[in-house]
Design a protein around this motif. Structure first.
Motif, PDB file in Angstrom:
ATOM      1  N   HIS A  50       9.601   9.687   2.740  1.00 25.26           N
ATOM      2  CA  HIS A  50       9.612   8.353   1.949  1.00 25.26           C
ATOM      3  C   HIS A  50      10.606   8.334   1.022  1.00 25.26           C
ATOM      4  CE1 HIS A  50       5.876   5.876   0.960  1.00 25.26           C
ATOM      5  NE2 HIS A  50       7.222   5.141   1.442  1.00 25.26           N
ATOM      6  N   GLU A  51      11.982   8.135   1.836  1.00 26.11           N
ATOM      7  CA  GLU A  51      13.099   7.373   1.164  1.00 26.11           C
ATOM      8  C   GLU A  51      13.474   6.234   1.220  1.00 26.11           C
ATOM      9  OE1 GLU A  51      16.047  10.510   0.971  1.00 26.11           O
ATOM     10  OE2 GLU A  51      14.687  11.836   0.744  1.00 26.11           O
ATOM     11  N   ALA A  52      12.310   5.846   2.261  1.00 21.75           N
ATOM     12  CA  ALA A  52      12.697   4.260   2.870  1.00 21.75           C
ATOM     13  C   ALA A  52      11.185   4.157   3.224  1.00 21.75           C
ATOM     14  CB  ALA A  52      13.636   4.456   4.084  1.00 21.75           C
ATOM     15  N   LYS A  54      -5.120   7.637   8.276  1.00 22.40           N
ATOM     16  CA  LYS A  54      -5.208   6.075   7.969  1.00 22.40           C
ATOM     17  C   LYS A  54      -4.556   5.603   9.540  1.00 22.40           C
ATOM     18  CE  LYS A  54      -1.933   7.134   4.271  1.00 22.40           C
ATOM     19  NZ  LYS A  54      -0.543   7.090   3.539  1.00 22.40           N
ATOM     20  N   PRO A  55      -5.554   4.582  10.023  1.00 18.01           N
ATOM     21  CA  PRO A  55      -5.488   4.272  10.962  1.00 18.01           C
ATOM     22  C   PRO A  55      -4.047   3.624  10.954  1.00 18.01           C
ATOM     23  CG  PRO A  55      -7.462   2.648   9.876  1.00 18.01           C
ATOM     24  CD  PRO A  55      -6.305   4.028   8.826  1.00 18.01           C
ATOM     25  N   ARG A  76       0.701  -1.481   0.217  1.00 14.35           N
ATOM     26  CA  ARG A  76      -0.093   0.302  -0.052  1.00 14.35           C
ATOM     27  C   ARG A  76       0.834   1.478   0.311  1.00 14.35           C
ATOM     28  NH1 ARG A  76      -3.695  -2.340   4.100  1.00 14.35           N
ATOM     29  NH2 ARG A  76      -2.722  -0.873   5.964  1.00 14.35           N
ATOM     30  N   LYS A  77       2.508   1.428   0.027  1.00 14.30           N
ATOM     31  CA  LYS A  77       2.853   2.458  -0.559  1.00 14.30           C
ATOM     32  C   LYS A  77       2.780   3.149   1.421  1.00 14.30           C
ATOM     33  CE  LYS A  77       4.117   1.994  -4.433  1.00 14.30           C
ATOM     34  NZ  LYS A  77       4.718   0.193  -4.822  1.00 14.30           N
ATOM     35  N   GLU A  78       2.433   2.225   2.081  1.00 13.42           N
ATOM     36  CA  GLU A  78       2.053   3.350   3.343  1.00 13.42           C
ATOM     37  C   GLU A  78       4.468   2.778   3.793  1.00 13.42           C
ATOM     38  OE1 GLU A  78      -2.488   3.298   3.894  1.00 13.42           O
ATOM     39  OE2 GLU A  78      -0.875   1.401   5.469  1.00 13.42           O
ATOM     40  N   GLN A  79       4.468   3.242   5.431  1.00  8.88           N
ATOM     41  CA  GLN A  79       5.373   2.890   6.038  1.00  8.88           C
ATOM     42  C   GLN A  79       5.256   2.062   7.417  1.00  8.88           C
ATOM     43  OE1 GLN A  79       6.723   7.922   5.698  1.00  8.88           O
ATOM     44  NE2 GLN A  79       8.653   6.580   4.692  1.00  8.88           N
ATOM     45  N   ASN A  81       2.835   9.175   7.439  1.00  8.58           N
ATOM     46  CA  ASN A  81       2.290   7.900   6.382  1.00  8.58           C
ATOM     47  C   ASN A  81       3.002   6.422   7.791  1.00  8.58           C
ATOM     48  OD1 ASN A  81       1.220   7.266   4.188  1.00  8.58           O
ATOM     49  ND2 ASN A  81       3.742   6.510   3.822  1.00  8.58           N
ATOM     50  N   VAL A  82       3.345   6.646   8.951  1.00 12.14           N
ATOM     51  CA  VAL A  82       3.723   5.535   9.638  1.00 12.14           C
ATOM     52  C   VAL A  82       2.141   4.681   9.856  1.00 12.14           C
ATOM     53  CG1 VAL A  82       4.780   4.782  11.303  1.00 12.14           C
ATOM     54  CG2 VAL A  82       6.125   5.745   9.835  1.00 12.14           C
TER      55      VAL A  82
END
Length: 808
Positions: free
Chosen positions: A609-611, A668-669, A495-498, A628-629
């Motif tokens: 978001h480089e990692a 985001k949860p 989902r491209k989340e961290q 985004n975590v």
């Protein structure tokens, strides 16, 4: 030398035999009524008349004195480096922490003032032509070396300093302390510049632009060349032409180093929810009333404590007062500092050990000069020379890094509370998981408790899953990642989340053990196993720095079955990359953050978001705020639970609650997976529900049962020596001496060897005394400290730690 009329009371810095009593020295007549408490001097000491540093703590008039006093040799400062508040604080600190006053003073000053510095005196605008001719005949700053100046000159310069007619520039020997740039100032009066401007306007318009700009400048206030170039819209070449034609002069201009290496976008106060508004109103009322009221702001992770701090600071600033804000660790400082800087701009100074000596010194000077009115920093920033303090804030007040583990062994919280009393201002202690001591004081009404029970915008707390690793080991074997955690990480990557993964390294690391005989490779200097470092292919001791090659055969039984055990961050990173080959992983631990600015660089990369995955030790558990975590994983929740430390459960609960709070901070949860071999332990169960109040009640019952703080005070005395018998004997003698000062209510634990009995070739023995009220104990400990100075010359060190953070 003329007759002495004043005596200086000087605390001297002599490591071999310290005392809290000042020595009396004659103040030469030329410096009479010029010396003030808080100034540093050089004085002759002992029979050999060796020169030592000292600090003036008082000046008295001579009434009657038999004999001859030695005179002060040199004055190192033209004005005090310690203000009246910090002088009193040093006295209190020495008394509280069983340290010497001079040690406490050294702790408060920036490193640059402790090193050998070269000083220059520069004239300011207020100086008269006669004074300039006398003291600055060539018009430039002059070196201030008391050894090379006669007493009359030093006396004259002292008078000029007190009249605000000169300033002092400091330079470290072999490395300039003051950073300089090229400065520009007009040499001609405005009417002459106008005349030349009209003459060159047509053939050299850029020169005309420069001349127009110079007309508005004050000759005595040079501006940086870069600023003139930009403001006048000209090139450096045009500036050079102006200098050649005698319109302007270039000079070396001192500038402050900027520890904020990139600009910060300004922010504005946010709308507060009712709980935040109530907290700000209570703190504001205390600021308005000059009230020494202490607050505990207890708010769940993500409840908006920082906004409460910022809006409270704004109130103090409106009243022309200053604010001091402490954050626990360097890793947390970048994000918090940026938020304060974004709100208050140039008024903010930052103090922490990650700055260079020059940056620390420049920030200290900005604060001391009143140019910075908001100070943000780690533990030692509590000694910042801010004046007229209106508010002190201590974020994450439960953190153990607020306690200094070498002399003076102070806790920043106690110092903050002292400064709050001195300045008649509120102190705000903030945490999602307050220390038991602080929460107990709030329960007794000593602190006012302000609760923020909900996350901002009513965002839900993350869902926390406890993974029983005992069951997992049966199905997945010796892996660091459980099946549910692997599935959750993969879902986030898709989902491209961290993801944030924490490895709880306290008391646990990769060590080498023989599978045949059980031999563990230990440090030859310390009683502790060596840690495996794959990057340098070596075994290292994290206590003394000893390093050796990784063994291929067991030194004990010569078996080749020697393998490493445990989970280091490097090992986990390798395993993680193998499990998720396309994932971009950033590692944040002691090794990856050694270099200056490394913390900030890693967090910035992750924020951009480089990692995809941030893997780290406890330093990633607190204060980080990345929208985004959505997943946090704790790989080994219970390593701290196994330590012989009465705070083990509290630390585990705090750490798990804090790291869980990194997930789902935006829309985001969030979800959290805690891997543990102790799924039924109350610290882990209550961290799952983030139920601090229930944890507080449960843990307080355990502390009461075991007679531990906060029900008892505690003091730890330690003796160390290279010969174990010497350390043990000294400890038994100390306990025997102290028993006469103790009632039968006191509980004495020891003497015993420390949990790690040998470090850096020295053996450590300790005694811990738990007590409720022992009026004679302080005097007894004071005697021990004084008596310990003589054996210290022969390698026996005795330390006293009031309120130790652990008994290990």
């Amino acid at each position: 030398m003329t007759v002495v009329a004043q005596i200086g009371q000087i605390l001297v810095d002599v490591p071999t035999m310290q005392t809290n009593d000042p020595y009396s020295y004659a103040i030469p007549a030329e410096w009479e009524h010029q010396l003030q408490a808080g100034m540093r001097v050089i004085v002759p000491f002992g029979r050999g008349h060796r020169m030592v540093d000292g600090v003036v703590v008082g000046v008295t008039d001579v009434t009657s004195f038999d004999g001859t006093l030695k005179p002060i040799e040199a004055v190192l400062d033209l004005s005090p480096v310690l203000n009246a508040e910090l002088q009193q604080l040093a006295d209190w600190l020495a008394d509280e922490t069983f340290a010497f006053r001079i040690t406490c003073i050294q702790t408060m000053l920036p490193n640059l003032l402790k090193t050998k510095t070269e000083r220059e005196i520069a004239p300011l605008d207020a100086i008269t032509p006669a004074e300039r001719a006398t003291y600055f005949p060539d018009g430039t700053p002059r070196p201030f070396d008391p050894d090379k100046l006669d007493e009359a000159t030093v006396a004259g310069l002292l008078k000029l300093q007190r009249a605000g007619k000169v300033t002092v520039l400091y330079h470290v020997k072999n490395q300039a302390a003051a950073k300089t740039t090229t400065g520009v100032a007009p040499l001609l009066p405005p009417d002459k510049l106008v005349e030349i401007q009209h003459a060159v306007a047509k053939r050299a318009p850029k020169q005309a632009d420069l001349l127009a700009y110079l007309q508005g400048m004050t000759p005595s206030q040079p501006q940086p060349q870069a600023k003139v170039v930009k403001a006048a819209g000209v090139s450096s070449a045009v500036i050079n032409t102006g200098a050649e034609k005698g319109w302007l002069e270039k000079s070396s201009l001192e500038v402050y180093r900027d520890p904020f290496h990139q600009p910060v976008k300004p922010t504005h106060p946010l709308t507060l929810n009712p709980d935040q508004a109530k907290a700000v109103a209570a703190i504001t009322a205390a600021i308005d009333g000059d009230d020494t009221q202490n607050f505990l702001v207890e708010g769940v992770t993500g409840s908006g404590k920082t906004e409460v701090y910022l809006q409270s600071i704004a109130v103090a600033l409106q009243q022309k007062r200053t604010a001091l804000m402490l954050v626990p660790e360097i890793a947390l400082t970048p994000q918090m500092v940026n938020r304060v800087k974004a709100r208050f701009g140039e008024q903010v100074a930052v103090l922490h050990s990650g700055l260079s000596k020059g940056e620390q010194y420049d920030e200290w000077r900005r604060i001391d000069n009143g140019e910075a009115t908001v100070v943000v920093g780690a533990r030692s920033a509590v000694f910042a020379p801010v004046k007229n303090v209106g508010l002190i804030i201590m974020d994450e007040e439960h953190e153990s890094s607020y306690k200094q583990d070498e002399t003076p062994r102070y806790h920043a919280r106690d110092v903050a509370l002292w400064r709050g009393r001195y300045n008649h201002c509120p102190v705000v202690l903030g945490s999602a998981t307050p220390s038991l001591e602080t929460r107990a004081r709030a329960a007794k009404g000593i602190y006012t408790r302000l609760v923020l029970p909900k996350r901002v915008n009513d965002r839900p707390l993350p869902t926390v899953h406890i993974v029983d690793m005992r069951a997992e080991m049966k199905s997945i074997g010796d892996s660091d990642f459980s099946t549910p955690l692997v599935a959750a990480i993969q879902a986030r990557l898709d989902r491209k989340e961290q993801v944030v993964l924490m490895l709880n390294r306290r008391g646990y690391s990769s060590f080498v053990m023989c599978r045949d005989c059980g031999f563990v490779l230990k440090c030859p200097n310390c009683d502790i196993s060596l840690t495996l470092h794959m990057d340098s292919h070596s075994m290292k001791c994290h206590y003394c720095g000893h390093e050796e090659a990784i063994p291929k055969v067991c030194p004990n039984c010569h078996s080749r079955k020697i393998r490493y055990y445990g989970t280091g961050t490097q090992k986990v990173e390798t395993a993680l990359q193998a499990q998720f080959p396309t994932a971009r992983i950033l590692r944040m631990d002691v090794d990856s953050t050694r270099r200056k600015g490394a913390h900030e660089r890693i967090l910035k990369q992750f924020g951009n978001h480089e990692a995809d995955i941030l893997l780290g030790t406890q330093m990633i558990a607190k204060g980080l705020d990345f929208p985004n975590v959505t997943l946090v994983g704790v790989l080994n929740a219970d390593t701290a639970l196994g330590l012989p430390d009465f705070r083990a459960s509290e630390r585990t609960f705090q750490l798990l609650t804090q790291v869980s709070g990194r997930a789902g901070r935006a829309t985001k949860p969030g979800e959290v997976f805690i891997q543990t071999f102790n799924p039924d332990h109350y610290a882990i169960q209550l961290a799952q529900s983030q139920d601090y109040e229930r944890f507080f009640v449960t843990e307080m019952a355990m502390r009461h049962q075991g007679s531990y703080p906060p029900y008892y005070f505690a003091v730890q005395v330690t003796a160390s020596h290279e010969d174990e018998a010497v350390a043990a004997k000294a400890m038994y003698q100390i306990v025997a001496a102290l028993k006469g000062d103790l009632s039968d209510q006191a509980i004495v634990l020891g003497p015993t060897p420390k949990a790690i009995a040998r470090v850096k070739r020295k053996y450590y023995y300790q005694v811990v005394i738990k007590y409720k009220n022992e009026p004679d104990l302080k005097a007894g400990l004071e005697q021990i400290r004084q008596a310990a100075q003589i054996p210290a010359r022969h390698g026996l060190a005795v330390t006293i730690d009031p309120e130790p953070m652990n008994f290990m």
